[in-house]
Design a protein around this motif. Structure first.
Motif, PDB file in Angstrom:
ATOM      1  N   ASP A 199      22.455  28.167  18.631  1.00  0.00           N
ATOM      2  CA  ASP A 199      23.511  29.173  18.714  1.00  0.00           C
ATOM      3  C   ASP A 199      24.831  28.516  18.328  1.00  0.00           C
ATOM      4  O   ASP A 199      25.503  27.902  19.163  1.00  0.00           O
ATOM      5  N   LEU A 200      25.205  28.615  17.063  1.00  0.00           N
ATOM      6  CA  LEU A 200      26.414  27.953  16.566  1.00  0.00           C
ATOM      7  C   LEU A 200      27.684  28.461  17.239  1.00  0.00           C
ATOM      8  O   LEU A 200      28.653  27.723  17.364  1.00  0.00           O
ATOM      9  N   LYS A 201      27.694  29.723  17.698  1.00  0.00           N
ATOM     10  CA  LYS A 201      28.882  30.265  18.357  1.00  0.00           C
ATOM     11  C   LYS A 201      29.250  29.441  19.586  1.00  0.00           C
ATOM     12  O   LYS A 201      30.411  29.373  19.963  1.00  0.00           O
ATOM     13  N   ARG A 202      28.269  28.826  20.208  1.00  0.00           N
ATOM     14  CA  ARG A 202      28.511  28.052  21.422  1.00  0.00           C
ATOM     15  C   ARG A 202      28.909  26.613  21.125  1.00  0.00           C
ATOM     16  O   ARG A 202      29.244  25.867  22.030  1.00  0.00           O
ATOM     17  N   ILE A 203      28.873  26.224  19.855  1.00  0.00           N
ATOM     18  CA  ILE A 203      29.179  24.848  19.472  1.00  0.00           C
ATOM     19  C   ILE A 203      30.562  24.730  18.842  1.00  0.00           C
ATOM     20  O   ILE A 203      31.359  23.873  19.228  1.00  0.00           O
ATOM     21  N   ALA A 204      30.843  25.600  17.868  1.00  0.00           N
ATOM     22  CA  ALA A 204      32.111  25.474  17.137  1.00  0.00           C
ATOM     23  C   ALA A 204      32.410  26.779  16.413  1.00  0.00           C
ATOM     24  O   ALA A 204      31.486  27.526  16.054  1.00  0.00           O
ATOM     25  N   PRO A 205      33.695  27.034  16.151  1.00  0.00           N
ATOM     26  CA  PRO A 205      34.027  28.200  15.326  1.00  0.00           C
ATOM     27  C   PRO A 205      33.407  28.025  13.942  1.00  0.00           C
ATOM     28  O   PRO A 205      33.339  26.907  13.424  1.00  0.00           O
ATOM     29  N   HIS A 206      32.944  29.116  13.373  1.00  0.00           N
ATOM     30  CA  HIS A 206      32.334  29.051  12.048  1.00  0.00           C
ATOM     31  C   HIS A 206      32.280  30.441  11.443  1.00  0.00           C
ATOM     32  O   HIS A 206      32.518  31.434  12.131  1.00  0.00           O
ATOM     33  N   VAL A 207      31.973  30.492  10.180  1.00  0.00           N
ATOM     34  CA  VAL A 207      31.763  31.743   9.481  1.00  0.00           C
ATOM     35  C   VAL A 207      30.515  31.574   8.614  1.00  0.00           C
ATOM     36  O   VAL A 207      30.282  30.515   8.051  1.00  0.00           O
ATOM     37  N   THR A 208      29.703  32.633   8.573  1.00  0.00           N
ATOM     38  CA  THR A 208      28.516  32.648   7.714  1.00  0.00           C
ATOM     39  C   THR A 208      28.784  33.628   6.580  1.00  0.00           C
ATOM     40  O   THR A 208      29.261  34.738   6.810  1.00  0.00           O
ATOM     41  N   LEU A 209      28.478  33.174   5.373  1.00  0.00           N
ATOM     42  CA  LEU A 209      28.727  33.994   4.188  1.00  0.00           C
ATOM     43  C   LEU A 209      27.508  33.928   3.279  1.00  0.00           C
ATOM     44  O   LEU A 209      26.749  32.955   3.304  1.00  0.00           O
ATOM     45  N   PHE A 210      27.382  34.939   2.457  1.00  0.00           N
ATOM     46  CA  PHE A 210      26.398  34.917   1.388  1.00  0.00           C
ATOM     47  C   PHE A 210      27.157  34.921   0.079  1.00  0.00           C
ATOM     48  O   PHE A 210      28.124  35.659  -0.088  1.00  0.00           O
ATOM     49  N   LEU A 211      26.734  34.084  -0.829  1.00  0.00           N
ATOM     50  CA  LEU A 211      27.331  33.995  -2.150  1.00  0.00           C
ATOM     51  C   LEU A 211      26.257  34.361  -3.159  1.00  0.00           C
ATOM     52  O   LEU A 211      25.213  33.714  -3.225  1.00  0.00           O
TER      53      LEU A 211
END
Length: 186
Positions: free
Chosen positions: A83-95
């Protein structure tokens, strides 16, 4: 045809051929093999005893089947979903990427270059309007833009790209529909 093993005595074999990328049969699968693959897809940390219970086998035949599935390359790896939300701020994108040239060498060059970007967590070659779809995880939009600028400046052949920002996860990774794919019943 599957080689006979101790597991075959614990249930009727309803074989489904498993094929390699060239379409050649690799191993015959029955309903219990499919049940093992489904259980591991849902919980890669399941104990061997619990796996055997879940698929209706005793531990030794279940272990033999699991080993056979691993040896045949049907089980590529085991992972933890973090669960990345619990580790660090981030954004997921599709390119969605379009290449300048559509030669086999340019596509291989793009694929080699993409493999070097840690932020690209998955990449698929596509048929249709775009050449590739990349799933990217970065700290923020600025980091994403720096990544794209680097890709455009490199010699990887990126001509055009389209960005899609993930606003929320609706459905995460789940077990594939094994029974539907193999012609069995769900």
């Amino acid at each position: 045809m599957a080689r006979p093993d101790a597991a075959a005595t614990e249930g009727q074999r309803d074989d489904h051929p498993c094929r390699d990328p060239r379409g050649e049969p690799v191993i015959a699968l029955d309903a219990r093999d499919i049940a093992i693959l489904r259980a591991l897809s849902e919980d890669g940390r399941i104990s061997k005893t619990a796996l055997a219970e879940r698929v209706g086998l005793s531990p030794t035949p279940c272990w033999n089947r699991l080993k056979r599935l691993e040896d045949a390359g049907l089980i590529e790896s085991y992972h933890a979903r973090v669960d990345l939300k619990r580790i660090a701020p981030h954004v997921t994108l599709f390119l969605a990427a379009e290449l300048r040239e559509h030669t086999a060498e340019r596509m291989r060059a793009f694929e080699r270059a993409v493999a070097d970007y840690e932020e690209v967590v998955q990449c698929w070659a596509l048929g249709g309007g775009f050449d590739y779809l990349l799933q990217i995880v970065t700290r923020d939009i600025d980091a994403y833009q720096r990544l794209v600028d680097d890709m455009l400046d490199s010699r990887m052949g990126l001509a055009r790209y389209y960005t899609y920002i993930v606003t929320k996860a609706v459905k995460g990774p789940s077990a594939p529909p094994f029974e539907l794919l193999t012609g069995g019943e769900g």
